[in-house]
Design an enzyme around this catalytic site. Structure first.
Site, PDB file in Angstrom:
ATOM      1  N   ASP A   1       0.812  -1.211   0.004  1.00 51.21           N
ATOM      2  CA  ASP A   1       0.219   0.148  -0.123  1.00 51.21           C
ATOM      3  C   ASP A   1       0.998   1.134   0.091  1.00 51.21           C
ATOM      4  O   ASP A   1       2.583   1.071  -0.897  1.00 51.21           O
ATOM      5  CB  ASP A   1      -0.802  -0.255   0.936  1.00 51.21           C
ATOM      6  CG  ASP A   1      -0.624   0.353   2.804  1.00 51.21           C
ATOM      7  OD1 ASP A   1       0.723   0.644   2.183  1.00 51.21           O
ATOM      8  OD2 ASP A   1      -1.072   0.769   3.306  1.00 51.21           O
TER       9      ASP A   1
ATOM     10  N   CYS B   1       2.458  -2.867   4.226  1.00 51.21           N
ATOM     11  CA  CYS B   1       2.246  -1.793   4.756  1.00 51.21           C
ATOM     12  C   CYS B   1       2.287  -0.881   5.363  1.00 51.21           C
ATOM     13  O   CYS B   1       3.767  -1.541   5.897  1.00 51.21           O
ATOM     14  CB  CYS B   1       0.049  -2.462   4.889  1.00 51.21           C
ATOM     15  SG  CYS B   1       0.448  -2.648   6.047  1.00 51.21           S
TER      16      CYS B   1
ATOM     17  N   THR C   1       1.950  -1.836   8.811  1.00 54.45           N
ATOM     18  CA  THR C   1       2.776  -2.234   9.465  1.00 54.45           C
ATOM     19  C   THR C   1       2.997  -3.925   9.684  1.00 54.45           C
ATOM     20  O   THR C   1       3.272  -4.255  10.454  1.00 54.45           O
ATOM     21  CB  THR C   1       1.474  -2.628  11.260  1.00 54.45           C
ATOM     22  OG1 THR C   1       0.456  -3.120  10.293  1.00 54.45           O
ATOM     23  CG2 THR C   1       1.124  -1.207  11.332  1.00 54.45           C
TER      24      THR C   1
ATOM     25  N   HIS D   1       8.087 -24.617   9.331  1.00 56.01           N
ATOM     26  CA  HIS D   1       7.074 -24.508  10.531  1.00 56.01           C
ATOM     27  C   HIS D   1       5.495 -24.992   9.642  1.00 56.01           C
ATOM     28  O   HIS D   1       4.589 -25.619   9.796  1.00 56.01           O
ATOM     29  CB  HIS D   1       7.456 -24.844  11.642  1.00 56.01           C
ATOM     30  CG  HIS D   1       7.951 -25.356  11.718  1.00 56.01           C
ATOM     31  ND1 HIS D   1       8.661 -25.546  13.225  1.00 56.01           N
ATOM     32  CD2 HIS D   1       8.673 -26.416  12.045  1.00 56.01           C
ATOM     33  CE1 HIS D   1       9.735 -25.955  14.033  1.00 56.01           C
ATOM     34  NE2 HIS D   1      10.395 -26.659  13.091  1.00 56.01           N
TER      35      HIS D   1
ATOM     36  N   HIS E   1       4.642 -31.197  10.709  1.00 57.12           N
ATOM     37  CA  HIS E   1       3.890 -29.867  11.044  1.00 57.12           C
ATOM     38  C   HIS E   1       2.799 -30.450   8.905  1.00 57.12           C
ATOM     39  O   HIS E   1       1.606 -29.583   9.003  1.00 57.12           O
ATOM     40  CB  HIS E   1       4.918 -29.073  10.044  1.00 57.12           C
ATOM     41  CG  HIS E   1       6.378 -28.738  11.187  1.00 57.12           C
ATOM     42  ND1 HIS E   1       5.723 -28.591  12.378  1.00 57.12           N
ATOM     43  CD2 HIS E   1       7.533 -29.378  11.259  1.00 57.12           C
ATOM     44  CE1 HIS E   1       6.889 -28.377  12.926  1.00 57.12           C
ATOM     45  NE2 HIS E   1       8.058 -28.846  12.416  1.00 57.12           N
TER      46      HIS E   1
HETATM   47  C1  RB5 Z   1      -2.492   3.198   6.143  1.00 57.37           C
HETATM   48  O1  RB5 Z   1      -1.638   4.298   7.084  1.00 57.37           O
HETATM   49  C2  RB5 Z   1      -1.439   2.344   7.580  1.00 57.37           C
HETATM   50  O2  RB5 Z   1      -2.818   2.164   8.378  1.00 57.37           O
HETATM   51  C3  RB5 Z   1      -1.307   0.286   6.453  1.00 57.37           C
HETATM   52  O3  RB5 Z   1      -0.433   0.576   6.245  1.00 57.37           O
HETATM   53  C4  RB5 Z   1      -1.246  -1.209   7.610  1.00 57.37           C
HETATM   54  O4  RB5 Z   1       0.342  -0.504   8.003  1.00 57.37           O
HETATM   55  C5  RB5 Z   1      -2.407  -1.474   8.153  1.00 57.37           C
HETATM   56  O5  RB5 Z   1      -2.297  -2.289   8.963  1.00 57.37           O
END
Ligand code: RB5
Length: 155
Positions: free
Chosen positions: A8, A66, A68, A99, A134
């Site tokens: 993203d 993304c 996080t 695994h 596994h």
């Molecule tokens: C985008 O701002 C952010 O929310 C997205 O990239 C991500 O971290 C969501 O899990």
């Protein structure tokens, strides 16, 4: 082996670092975007495009990013046959292949730097599934997905 990569808008630079690294290693990949730092995309679409290619057999593994890594992993894990792991440490990236037979590595640009992300991608791509005991557990995950997990039997 062909790798699906996608991100993203919060992870464009990380995706580009991974793309350049795959290029350098000569690993075939399909880049599902985004393709510019000023492009916007909600993270479920990043997961959807890359995982569709895995489901269709066009790609074998995915690396989806993304901010996080958590959002893309949540979305990816809603798709049949996808086992996505959000990793920011080497041990998890290695053993989720060995695994869990994970087929998608998820990472967050706001969590890991490009240097670590490349190490995580390398160990993820280079570690084979161990199979054996596994495999039974992977089948159980698939059974949950199909809504019919057998009652637990303790050996
Ligand atoms: C985008 O701002 C952010 O929310 C997205 O990239 C991500 O971290 C969501 O899990």
């Amino acid at each position: 082996m062909k790798v699906a990569i996608s991100c993203d808008h919060a992870a464009f630079h990380l995706k580009e670092a991974i793309r350049a690294h795959l290029e350098e290693r000569g690993i075939p990949y399909h880049d599902f975007g985004i393709y510019a730092a000023d492009e916007k995309r909600d993270y479920p679409y990043a997961s959807f495009y890359a995982c569709q290619a895995i489901q269709a057999g066009e790609c074998d593994l995915g690396i989806v990013m993304c901010g996080t890594g958590v959002g893309v992993s949540m979305a990816a894990n809603k798709m049949a046959g996808i086992r996505a792991a959000c990793c920011s440490d080497y041990f998890s990236a290695k053993y989720t292949r060995a695994h869990n037979d994970a087929n998608v590595l998820c990472m967050g640009e706001r969590v890991v730097g490009a240097g670590l992300a490349i190490e995580l991608a390398d160990v993820f791509l280079d570690t084979p599934f161990e199979g054996g005991r596994h495999a039974r557990r992977i089948a159980q995950i698939a059974a949950i997905e199909g809504g019919k997990l057998a009652p637990e039997s303790i050996e």
